[in-house]
Enzyme design. Structure first.
Site, PDB file in Angstrom:
ATOM      1  N   HIS B 121      33.175 -26.329   7.064  1.00 28.08           N
ATOM      2  CA  HIS B 121      32.627 -25.396   8.047  1.00 28.08           C
ATOM      3  C   HIS B 121      32.367 -24.080   7.295  1.00 28.08           C
ATOM      4  O   HIS B 121      33.084 -23.761   6.341  1.00 28.08           O
ATOM      5  CB  HIS B 121      33.718 -25.204   9.111  1.00 28.08           C
ATOM      6  CG  HIS B 121      33.322 -24.395  10.304  1.00 28.08           C
ATOM      7  ND1 HIS B 121      33.190 -23.028  10.274  1.00 28.08           N
ATOM      8  CD2 HIS B 121      33.070 -24.770  11.576  1.00 28.08           C
ATOM      9  CE1 HIS B 121      32.873 -22.600  11.497  1.00 28.08           C
ATOM     10  NE2 HIS B 121      32.781 -23.631  12.309  1.00 28.08           N
ATOM     11  N   ASP B 207      42.080 -26.237   6.377  1.00 30.81           N
ATOM     12  CA  ASP B 207      41.523 -25.827   7.662  1.00 30.81           C
ATOM     13  C   ASP B 207      41.859 -26.946   8.655  1.00 30.81           C
ATOM     14  O   ASP B 207      41.266 -28.019   8.620  1.00 30.81           O
ATOM     15  CB  ASP B 207      40.008 -25.646   7.509  1.00 30.81           C
ATOM     16  CG  ASP B 207      39.289 -25.504   8.855  1.00 30.81           C
ATOM     17  OD1 ASP B 207      39.947 -25.588   9.909  1.00 30.81           O
ATOM     18  OD2 ASP B 207      38.056 -25.312   8.824  1.00 30.81           O
ATOM     19  N   GLN B 210      40.417 -28.851  13.477  1.00 35.15           N
ATOM     20  CA  GLN B 210      40.076 -30.082  14.204  1.00 35.15           C
ATOM     21  C   GLN B 210      41.204 -31.111  14.128  1.00 35.15           C
ATOM     22  O   GLN B 210      41.062 -32.237  14.609  1.00 35.15           O
ATOM     23  CB  GLN B 210      38.785 -30.702  13.631  1.00 35.15           C
ATOM     24  CG  GLN B 210      37.571 -29.815  13.720  1.00 35.15           C
ATOM     25  CD  GLN B 210      37.129 -29.530  15.155  1.00 35.15           C
ATOM     26  OE1 GLN B 210      37.551 -30.192  16.100  1.00 35.15           O
ATOM     27  NE2 GLN B 210      36.285 -28.533  15.323  1.00 35.15           N
ATOM     28  N   LYS B 233      41.058 -24.524  20.570  1.00 32.60           N
ATOM     29  CA  LYS B 233      40.666 -25.934  20.415  1.00 32.60           C
ATOM     30  C   LYS B 233      41.801 -26.866  20.792  1.00 32.60           C
ATOM     31  O   LYS B 233      41.727 -28.076  20.607  1.00 32.60           O
ATOM     32  CB  LYS B 233      40.227 -26.193  18.969  1.00 32.60           C
ATOM     33  CG  LYS B 233      38.941 -25.455  18.580  1.00 32.60           C
ATOM     34  CD  LYS B 233      38.420 -25.931  17.252  1.00 32.60           C
ATOM     35  CE  LYS B 233      37.425 -24.996  16.610  1.00 32.60           C
ATOM     36  NZ  LYS B 233      36.138 -24.890  17.297  1.00 32.60           N
ATOM     37  N   CYS B 373      27.806 -25.086  12.316  1.00 34.18           N
ATOM     38  CA  CYS B 373      28.356 -24.209  11.277  1.00 34.18           C
ATOM     39  C   CYS B 373      28.684 -24.974  10.002  1.00 34.18           C
ATOM     40  O   CYS B 373      29.652 -24.659   9.313  1.00 34.18           O
ATOM     41  CB  CYS B 373      29.578 -23.445  11.769  1.00 34.18           C
ATOM     42  SG  CYS B 373      29.213 -22.372  13.131  1.00 34.18           S
TER      43      CYS B 373
END
Lengths: 116, 416
Positions: B121, B207, B210, B233, B373
């Site tokens: 991303h 990261d 997700q 999220k 993104c």
């Protein structure tokens, strides 16, 4: 939003392509979706003799570019000063949802660079 | 079970364009259960005050509620200590924070190299480019050196041999996503960390935006040095994110934001920082947001991440099977369900993803369209945009059936 006319211009876009040795060449990108459009114009005197568009775009971008170029071809360059958001939305004929107005107006954004 | 879960989310009973809402944009942000909304309004209705500053009752209550979330967060991701948790505004800020602190620390030198992946991303690319860009540029980066990029293969899986070949004594940080927000690929973080540590002295940042919402994470067993994720999220409010960093690393990092709450002492000729993690959180935090996030963590703990993961696997498998039957539709990322999270990106021949999303919206179905993104990834795939359906604990098979029916309607409208 997807009226017959828009879909028809999407499927069979008018003035799609690139003019070799154009008088003017302008490009814009929509950072949100990656769509990109390039306009090339052949201007003789104060007349838009030819105008073409190329690039990738959704149905609204493509139909808008197709309708706009069709409208401008053969007209005086003075018309570029009269074309605004309202005119383009009217040309597309109706209800464009707020999230998609950016798509519908992308070709106009390119045209506006010419005026500068 | 899902029926009971759905009742906790008032927005799911909304109608969109006169149709039942089918919300499949969970990778962008999830909906919020009543418990989260009520925790935030209860805070403002009954306990609002600034934290750690007052001796009055409200301030004590607010502080206690806020501090409680540090503990919940640390437990949720298996951190060794609450001192390893830093709250910021989201994953983006968390990664920027890590990059800024890292840049000014003993872990970085100007000749160093940074490794990212092709599937990142933008928020896990640009902060690192900002360290590597050699000149000030008001309009963008133009001279980025020493950024190495791990290739993906045709199934959207990282080429670990390539990673191995990129690792040198100059590598200072390796920044990877845990789960790709486009391809859905679950990266083998443990294996990657092991490889990085064996072949370099680099730190590893993950990261996890997700990943944390969808599967049980244990930062200690992953072995990474930084881990970043967002509240919004995972059922929590927007404006809250977490940067976890190993204590022994965090203790060697300088602060990046200066102001109230991050100091021990201030004079006009010197200042002494507060202990970690407070030295990284200058200014008033998003108190109500963090408290709302705490309620989201409670909700997820109560439901159980193993159940959520199991449910989502079934949905993704059903989604991929259903979409595979649609002529002209291409799915991106691994087709092996065990290697994939709850994100399915696809394109439909003859229909631009934006147009598809608009048609689906007219039937009450919310998906995302665009480059999500991840522009370099889309360039690699040779497309400008994809449509993306992403799932969470309240989604059902009938949501996927609605999606498939919607796609078929779009095909009809566009005559493809």
């Amino acid at each position: 939003m997807y009226k017959e006319e828009i879909l028809e211009h999407f499927k069979n876009p008018r003035n799609k392509g690139v003019i070799e040795k154009p008088s003017v060449r302008v490009s814009v990108k929509n950072a949100l979706c990656g769509d990109a459009i390039t306009l090339t114009l052949a201007i003789r005197g104060d007349k838009i003799e030819d105008i073409k568009f190329s690039g990738i775009g959704c149905a609204l971008v493509t139909a808008s570019a197709s309708l706009l170029t069709e409208h401008l071809k053969g007209k005086s360059v003075k018309i570029l000063n009269d074309i605004n958001d309202t005119f383009v939305l009217k040309l597309l004929g109706g209800e464009i949802t707020p999230a998609r107005i950016g798509c519908a107006l992308l070709p106009l954004k390119a045209l506006k660079q010419i005026k500068k | 079970m899902i029926g009971a879960i759905r009742k906790d989310f008032p927005i799911l009973s909304r109608r969109i364009n006169n149709k039942k809402l089918v919300y499949l944009d969970n990778a962008a942000t999830t909906q919020k259960p009543k418990a989260v909304i009520e925790a935030i309004s209860n805070f403002y209705l009954n306990h609002n005050a600034n934290i750690r500053r007052g001796v009055h009752t409200l301030s004590e209550e607010a502080t206690a509620k806020f501090e409680e979330v540090y503990k919940k967060t640390a437990k949720f991701i298996g951190a060794k200590s609450v001192d390893e948790i830093i709250f910021g505004s989201g994953t983006t800020e968390a990664i920027n924070m890590a990059a800024k602190c890292f840049e000014n620390s003993c872990f970085w030198d100007k000749e160093g190299e940074i490794i990212v992946t092709e599937m990142e991303h933008h928020s896990n690319i640009l902060p690192w480019m900002s360290i590597l860009d050699r000149k000030e540029n008001i309009f963008g980066f133009s001279n980025v050196k020493n950024l190495k990029v791990i290739r993906i293969n045709k199934d959207g899986i990282l080429d670990l041999d390539h990673l191995k070949s990129l690792l040198t004594s100059k590598t200072k940080i390796v920044a990877i996503s845990h789960i790709s927000n486009v391809l859905g690929t679950i990266n083998p973080v443990k294996e990657i960390v092991k490889m990085v540590k064996e072949n370099s002295s680099a730190l590893v940042l993950v990261d996890g935006a997700q990943a944390v919402p969808h599967q049980k994470i244990n930062v200690q067993s992953l072995g990474c040095d930084f881990y970043a994720f967002s509240s919004h999220k995972m059922l929590g409010p927007t404006g809250v994110g977490v940067l976890w960093c190993k204590k022994e690393i965090l203790e060697k990092l300088p602060p990046f934001l200066f102001g109230g709450g991050m100091i021990e002492e201030v004079y006009f000729d010197k200042a002494v920082w507060a202990d970690i993690p407070h030295k990284f959180t200058a200014g008033t935090s998003n108190i109500s947001g963090v408290i709302g996030f705490g309620a989201a963590l409670d909700y997820l703990e109560k439901t159980g991440l193993s159940l959520i993961e199991k449910q989502e696997k079934e949905l993704v498998s059903y989604c991929i099977d259903s979409l595979s039957n649609i002529p002209g539709l291409t799915i991106y990322g691994p087709l092996d369900i065990s290697k994939r999270g709850s994100v399915v990106a696809f394109t439909l021949f003859g229909v631009h993803p934006h147009d598809l999303a608009s048609v689906l919206d007219s039937y009450g179905i919310a998906i995302r369209s665009g480059h999500h993104c991840a522009m370099p990834l889309h360039n690699k795939l040779g497309i400008s945009a994809t449509a993306r359906a992403s799932f969470y604990l309240y989604n059902t098979k009938s949501d996927i059936e609605a999606l498939v029916a919607g796609i078929k309607k779009a095909k009809k409208i566009f005559k493809v």
